[in-house]
Design a protein around this motif. Structure first.
Motif, mmCIF file in Angstrom:
data_model
loop_
_atom_site.group_PDB
_atom_site.id
_atom_site.type_symbol
_atom_site.label_atom_id
_atom_site.label_comp_id
_atom_site.label_asym_id
_atom_site.label_seq_id
_atom_site.Cartn_x
_atom_site.Cartn_y
_atom_site.Cartn_z
ATOM 1 N N LYS A 56 36.616 -8.602 -28.040
ATOM 2 C CA LYS A 56 35.490 -9.480 -28.338
ATOM 3 C C LYS A 56 34.642 -8.825 -29.423
ATOM 4 O O LYS A 56 34.530 -7.604 -29.484
ATOM 5 C CB LYS A 56 34.662 -9.775 -27.095
ATOM 6 N N ASP B 48 37.767 -12.771 -29.446
ATOM 7 C CA ASP B 48 36.701 -13.683 -29.045
ATOM 8 C C ASP B 48 35.474 -13.404 -29.908
ATOM 9 O O ASP B 48 34.849 -12.360 -29.780
ATOM 10 C CB ASP B 48 36.384 -13.464 -27.560
ATOM 11 N N TRP C 100 31.785 -14.195 -30.451
ATOM 12 C CA TRP C 100 30.771 -14.691 -29.542
ATOM 13 C C TRP C 100 29.384 -14.239 -30.001
ATOM 14 O O TRP C 100 29.252 -13.451 -30.939
ATOM 15 C CB TRP C 100 31.046 -14.192 -28.121
#
Length: 117
Positions: free
Chosen positions: A63, A32, A34
């Motif tokens: 992430k 992810d 982000w």
């Protein structure tokens, strides 16, 4: 059962740990990309946490803050956030841009990963 992360957690990685946590990890790894300022990133985070718990042992989820770790995002041509990239045995196999409802995200991941064991 693969050697995917069995903790069921979405752990943060960096440019420095990306190789070990993603490219060298056997089995599927969902990354992810982000940023703190990105509202859709915050919307998808609880969905990814649920998936990490539900798929522990078969899917690893990591992430990476794209603002703090720009090298990896640049290498994988991340232009919008959130961007999810599914890696299998170190190779990117599916890119998903933007937040999704859980059912749609699961369907896209299942399609990319193939039949569940």
């Amino acid at each position: 059962m693969t050697t995917a992360d069995v903790s069921g957690e979405v752990l943060a990685i960096t440019d420095e740990t990306f190789r070990a946590e993603v490219l060298e990890r056997p089995g599927p790894v969902l990354v992810d990309f982000w940023a703190q300022w990105c509202p859709p990133c915050h919307m998808i985070a609880p969905v990814l946490a649920q998936l990490a718990a539900e798929r522990a042992g078969e899917l690893t989820i990591r992430k990476i803050n794209n603002d703090e770790n720009p090298l990896t995002g640049r290498e994988y041509q991340v232009m919008s956030l959130p961007t999810l990239i599914l890696f299998r045995d170190g190779r990117p196999v599916r890119t998903i841009v933007g937040a999704r409802p859980k059912a749609r995200l699961v369907a896209e991941l299942d399609d990319a990963m193939g039949p569940r064991q």
